[in-house]
Design a protein around this motif. Sequence first.
Motif, PDB file in Angstrom:
ATOM      1  N   ARG A 202      46.789  38.238  45.590  1.00 51.85           N
ATOM      2  CA  ARG A 202      47.535  37.140  45.757  1.00 51.85           C
ATOM      3  C   ARG A 202      47.916  36.701  44.103  1.00 51.85           C
ATOM      4  O   ARG A 202      49.247  36.230  43.963  1.00 51.85           O
ATOM      5  CB  ARG A 202      46.537  35.912  45.929  1.00 51.85           C
ATOM      6  CG  ARG A 202      46.945  34.531  46.322  1.00 51.85           C
ATOM      7  CD  ARG A 202      46.127  33.600  46.951  1.00 51.85           C
ATOM      8  NE  ARG A 202      45.718  33.824  48.166  1.00 51.85           N
ATOM      9  CZ  ARG A 202      44.584  34.353  48.677  1.00 51.85           C
ATOM     10  NH1 ARG A 202      43.577  34.524  47.809  1.00 51.85           N
ATOM     11  NH2 ARG A 202      44.267  34.669  50.001  1.00 51.85           N
ATOM     12  N   THR A 203      47.246  37.056  43.152  1.00 52.17           N
ATOM     13  CA  THR A 203      47.763  36.637  41.824  1.00 52.17           C
ATOM     14  C   THR A 203      49.068  37.626  41.437  1.00 52.17           C
ATOM     15  O   THR A 203      49.913  37.321  40.756  1.00 52.17           O
ATOM     16  CB  THR A 203      46.599  37.265  40.771  1.00 52.17           C
ATOM     17  OG1 THR A 203      45.480  36.364  40.822  1.00 52.17           O
ATOM     18  CG2 THR A 203      47.477  36.986  39.448  1.00 52.17           C
ATOM     19  N   ASP A 206      51.860  35.908  43.139  1.00 56.98           N
ATOM     20  CA  ASP A 206      52.399  34.763  42.681  1.00 56.98           C
ATOM     21  C   ASP A 206      53.082  34.852  41.435  1.00 56.98           C
ATOM     22  O   ASP A 206      54.018  34.507  41.118  1.00 56.98           O
ATOM     23  CB  ASP A 206      51.053  33.797  42.329  1.00 56.98           C
ATOM     24  CG  ASP A 206      50.385  33.386  43.301  1.00 56.98           C
ATOM     25  OD1 ASP A 206      50.777  33.208  44.503  1.00 56.98           O
ATOM     26  OD2 ASP A 206      49.142  33.035  43.229  1.00 56.98           O
TER      27      ASP A 206
END
Length: 225
Positions: A202-203, A206
């Motif tokens: 997810r990082t 993002d």
Amino acid sequence: MTEEDALAALGTMQDPEKAAQMAAYHKADRPYLGVANPVLDEMAREWRQTMDLEARVALAEALWQSNIHEARVVAAKLLTQARIRPDDAVWHLIRSWVPSFDAWAVADHACIAGQKRVMADLSRLDEVEGWTTCEHMWTRRAALVITLPLTKLNFPKSDEVAARARVLDWAAGYVPDRDWFIQKAVAWWVRDLSKHDADAARTFLDAHGSDMKAFARKEAGKYLR
């Protein structure tokens, strides 16, 4: 098992109609025999059991040099084994194949064999990192495919955590590359990582998802809420 014996064994199972279909599908200019992958699996398994490591390496090298699709697949399968000691000769041969990659199927079979050697000795990432700036697209792609086992660790050790972060940096560097196969490789790496470390995946998305091609961004986030 000699090269001649191996190629003769493969030749007895050739299917010209299937070979023509495979040639059209893979699009790499080389001979195809039309032998199904499960058959190649069984052949390689039998040969591994009857040959010592030195003989297997020699046969794998000869089969790869034949440039026949099925022979190259079997060459990779002959060296696909988690525990090999010593394994320097195996790693040397696999890495020597990388510049000749020209299609995903054969490249992936070779990388699966290479994955075992990278995970057995993570210092080999120093060499793999050099592939990331190569002009040859298939070499750049191989850097991600050969490191895929790092994405599948539920409880990575400290050196594996560092290795995972290192490859994610490579993947970030690939994001501006518009080549479909490179975008697909980035998506594949992040997608598989998301199953075991959703926060890291997810990082990454993002930070870099907006710069990825739409299909790759969607694929990378497939298992993320």
